[in-house]
Design an enzyme around this catalytic site. Structure first.
Site, PDB file in Angstrom:
ATOM      1  N   ASN A  15       0.885  -1.167   0.000  1.00  0.00           N
ATOM      2  CA  ASN A  15       0.000   0.000   0.000  1.00  0.00           C
ATOM      3  C   ASN A  15       0.924   1.218   0.000  1.00  0.00           C
ATOM      4  O   ASN A  15       1.636   1.455   0.974  1.00  0.00           O
ATOM      5  CB  ASN A  15      -0.873  -0.051   1.242  1.00  0.00           C
ATOM      6  CG  ASN A  15      -2.010   0.949   1.275  1.00  0.00           C
ATOM      7  OD1 ASN A  15      -2.644   1.080   2.314  1.00  0.00           O
ATOM      8  ND2 ASN A  15      -2.294   1.633   0.200  1.00  0.00           N
ATOM      9  N   ASN A  35      -7.092  10.080  -0.779  1.00  0.00           N
ATOM     10  CA  ASN A  35      -7.112   8.886  -1.610  1.00  0.00           C
ATOM     11  C   ASN A  35      -6.727   9.226  -3.048  1.00  0.00           C
ATOM     12  O   ASN A  35      -6.673  10.387  -3.441  1.00  0.00           O
ATOM     13  CB  ASN A  35      -8.492   8.240  -1.580  1.00  0.00           C
ATOM     14  CG  ASN A  35      -8.692   7.357  -0.362  1.00  0.00           C
ATOM     15  OD1 ASN A  35      -7.730   6.939   0.284  1.00  0.00           O
ATOM     16  ND2 ASN A  35      -9.947   7.063  -0.046  1.00  0.00           N
ATOM     17  N   CYS A  82      -5.981   5.903   7.766  1.00  0.00           N
ATOM     18  CA  CYS A  82      -5.291   4.910   6.942  1.00  0.00           C
ATOM     19  C   CYS A  82      -4.259   4.227   7.828  1.00  0.00           C
ATOM     20  O   CYS A  82      -3.262   4.837   8.223  1.00  0.00           O
ATOM     21  CB  CYS A  82      -4.628   5.566   5.734  1.00  0.00           C
ATOM     22  SG  CYS A  82      -3.691   4.389   4.722  1.00  0.00           S
ATOM     23  N   ASN A 100     -12.565   5.286  10.082  1.00  0.00           N
ATOM     24  CA  ASN A 100     -13.268   5.388   8.807  1.00  0.00           C
ATOM     25  C   ASN A 100     -14.241   4.215   8.701  1.00  0.00           C
ATOM     26  O   ASN A 100     -14.151   3.247   9.452  1.00  0.00           O
ATOM     27  CB  ASN A 100     -12.286   5.445   7.622  1.00  0.00           C
ATOM     28  CG  ASN A 100     -11.346   4.259   7.576  1.00  0.00           C
ATOM     29  OD1 ASN A 100     -11.389   3.372   8.429  1.00  0.00           O
ATOM     30  ND2 ASN A 100     -10.491   4.217   6.592  1.00  0.00           N
ATOM     31  N   HIS A 134     -16.274   0.858   7.599  1.00  0.00           N
ATOM     32  CA  HIS A 134     -16.010  -0.439   6.983  1.00  0.00           C
ATOM     33  C   HIS A 134     -17.222  -1.345   7.093  1.00  0.00           C
ATOM     34  O   HIS A 134     -17.941  -1.328   8.099  1.00  0.00           O
ATOM     35  CB  HIS A 134     -14.834  -1.139   7.667  1.00  0.00           C
ATOM     36  CG  HIS A 134     -13.505  -0.551   7.327  1.00  0.00           C
ATOM     37  ND1 HIS A 134     -12.698  -1.050   6.328  1.00  0.00           N
ATOM     38  CD2 HIS A 134     -12.850   0.515   7.845  1.00  0.00           C
ATOM     39  CE1 HIS A 134     -11.599  -0.320   6.255  1.00  0.00           C
ATOM     40  NE2 HIS A 134     -11.668   0.635   7.165  1.00  0.00           N
ATOM     41  N   GLU A 149     -11.101  -0.726  -1.366  1.00  0.00           N
ATOM     42  CA  GLU A 149     -10.943   0.476  -0.561  1.00  0.00           C
ATOM     43  C   GLU A 149     -11.684   1.648  -1.175  1.00  0.00           C
ATOM     44  O   GLU A 149     -11.562   1.914  -2.375  1.00  0.00           O
ATOM     45  CB  GLU A 149      -9.460   0.803  -0.406  1.00  0.00           C
ATOM     46  CG  GLU A 149      -9.177   1.870   0.623  1.00  0.00           C
ATOM     47  CD  GLU A 149      -7.705   1.957   0.988  1.00  0.00           C
ATOM     48  OE1 GLU A 149      -7.363   2.886   1.752  1.00  0.00           O
ATOM     49  OE2 GLU A 149      -6.907   1.128   0.513  1.00  0.00           O
ATOM     50  N   ARG A 150     -12.427   2.340  -0.346  1.00  0.00           N
ATOM     51  CA  ARG A 150     -13.180   3.522  -0.760  1.00  0.00           C
ATOM     52  C   ARG A 150     -12.251   4.550  -1.403  1.00  0.00           C
ATOM     53  O   ARG A 150     -11.266   4.971  -0.825  1.00  0.00           O
ATOM     54  CB  ARG A 150     -13.861   4.129   0.472  1.00  0.00           C
ATOM     55  CG  ARG A 150     -14.647   5.396   0.243  1.00  0.00           C
ATOM     56  CD  ARG A 150     -15.180   5.976   1.540  1.00  0.00           C
ATOM     57  NE  ARG A 150     -14.128   6.315   2.481  1.00  0.00           N
ATOM     58  CZ  ARG A 150     -14.320   7.029   3.605  1.00  0.00           C
ATOM     59  NH1 ARG A 150     -15.536   7.443   3.924  1.00  0.00           N
ATOM     60  NH2 ARG A 150     -13.316   7.289   4.408  1.00  0.00           N
ATOM     61  N   CYS A 187      -4.790  -3.044   3.450  1.00  0.00           N
ATOM     62  CA  CYS A 187      -5.551  -1.957   4.063  1.00  0.00           C
ATOM     63  C   CYS A 187      -5.498  -2.162   5.566  1.00  0.00           C
ATOM     64  O   CYS A 187      -6.098  -3.108   6.088  1.00  0.00           O
ATOM     65  CB  CYS A 187      -6.996  -1.952   3.560  1.00  0.00           C
ATOM     66  SG  CYS A 187      -8.025  -0.664   4.318  1.00  0.00           S
ATOM     67  N   GLY A 188      -4.776  -1.282   6.262  1.00  0.00           N
ATOM     68  CA  GLY A 188      -4.609  -1.442   7.705  1.00  0.00           C
ATOM     69  C   GLY A 188      -5.903  -1.288   8.469  1.00  0.00           C
ATOM     70  O   GLY A 188      -6.202  -2.069   9.379  1.00  0.00           O
ATOM     71  N   THR A 189      -6.706  -0.272   8.119  1.00  0.00           N
ATOM     72  CA  THR A 189      -7.972  -0.110   8.824  1.00  0.00           C
ATOM     73  C   THR A 189      -8.928  -1.251   8.494  1.00  0.00           C
ATOM     74  O   THR A 189      -9.723  -1.672   9.338  1.00  0.00           O
ATOM     75  CB  THR A 189      -8.620   1.245   8.512  1.00  0.00           C
ATOM     76  OG1 THR A 189      -8.796   1.380   7.089  1.00  0.00           O
ATOM     77  CG2 THR A 189      -7.772   2.384   9.039  1.00  0.00           C
ATOM     78  N   GLY A 190      -8.846  -1.774   7.253  1.00  0.00           N
ATOM     79  CA  GLY A 190      -9.666  -2.935   6.904  1.00  0.00           C
ATOM     80  C   GLY A 190      -9.297  -4.153   7.725  1.00  0.00           C
ATOM     81  O   GLY A 190     -10.172  -4.919   8.162  1.00  0.00           O
TER      82      GLY A 190
END
Length: 267
Positions: free
Chosen positions: A13, A64, A73, A148, A150, A199-200, A208-211
């Site tokens: 990423n 983004n 992120c 954010n 998800h 990812e949005r 994706c770390g937040t994912g």
């Protein structure tokens, strides 16, 4: 107006990181999109601006690839202490984060997840642990806000092609007024989950770390997993630890790729 930048990445990423603490840089949607363009710009998944902060060591702003500014992120957050060369407290639009250098990367305290339907946000009230909604053969996802928004589907056998087809449909569904990041998870063991993320504002991403955080939290909340959980992404692994009522801790690699100079007036 020339300025320096660093190219950094976490699990593939990739980010253009600009230190704007001493030399402020006005960032617009068009400029961020132009810098992120892989053909005519520098190229990245996200553009990261490091700015002064009154409440933390630095402020991190995240744009983004489509030019839209977003709240959080996880992979970029791990790059910040590496970029600055020290442990750091970071102000983001999603809240205050603590990031600590480790061997080859960083550990980040991502704060506590939020589950209320209007904190995701959703268009109307429902149970976010087991949502009574579906798209095609995908149904009963979970929703989590980790800075954010998800949505997480526990569906074995999903491919990148599947995610590319259905991901944008779910991302832009009216149920999600701020749009949403879409996670397709397969629980292999209680401590290991395989994950693909749409990812949005970015699309399919290697990591994706937040994912990863949202997926681990949703799985633990449903009793499908227990922390710490290894999240296996196309770009590599992240380790997520969480228990109800606690903050999420994310650990994983980050790397400096190269430095460069650009004339920002050209973007």
């Amino acid at each position: 107006m020339n300025g320096r930048f660093s190219k950094m990445q976490g699990l593939g990423n990739d980010f253009v990181v600009i230190d704007a603490r001493d030399a402020p840089l006005a960032m617009t949607t068009a400029r961020a999109r132009a810098i992120a363009d892989r053909h005519s710009g520098i190229g990245c998944d996200q553009l990261i601006l490091i700015e002064p902060s009154d409440v933390a060591d630095v402020r991190m702003r995240i744009f983004n690839a489509d030019g839209g500014e977003v709240e959080a992120c996880g992979n970029a957050t791990r790059c910040v202490p590496l970029f600055l060369g020290r442990d750091v407290r970071i102000e983001t639009a999603g809240g205050l984060l603590e990031a600590r250098l480790t061997d080859g990367g960083a550990t980040v305290d991502m704060g506590q997840p939020r589950f209320d339907w209007d904190a995701i946000p959703l268009a109307y009230a429902m149970d976010t642990r087991d949502m009574p909604v579906g798209w095609d053969h995908l149904d009963h996802p979970a929703a989590v806000n980790v800075g954010n928004p998800h949505v997480v589907f526990f569906q074995p056998g999903m491919t990148m092609d599947d995610a590319a087809r259905i991901g944008p449909v779910i991302e832009t569904d009216p149920l999600f007024p701020a749009r949403v990041n879409v996670n397709f998870a397969e629980v292999e063991r209680a401590d290991r989950i395989r994950l693909i993320v749409w990812e949005r504002g970015v699309g399919l991403t290697r990591a994706c770390g937040t994912g990863a955080c949202a997926t681990a939290v949703a799985a633990i909340r449903r009793g499908l997993a227990r922390g710490p959980v290894t999240i296996v992404l196309p770009g590599g692994d992240l380790v997520i630890d969480w228990s109800p009522g606690a903050s999420i801790r994310m650990s994983g690699p980050a790397a400096h790729v190269f430095d460069g100079t650009a004339d920002w007036t050209r973007f």
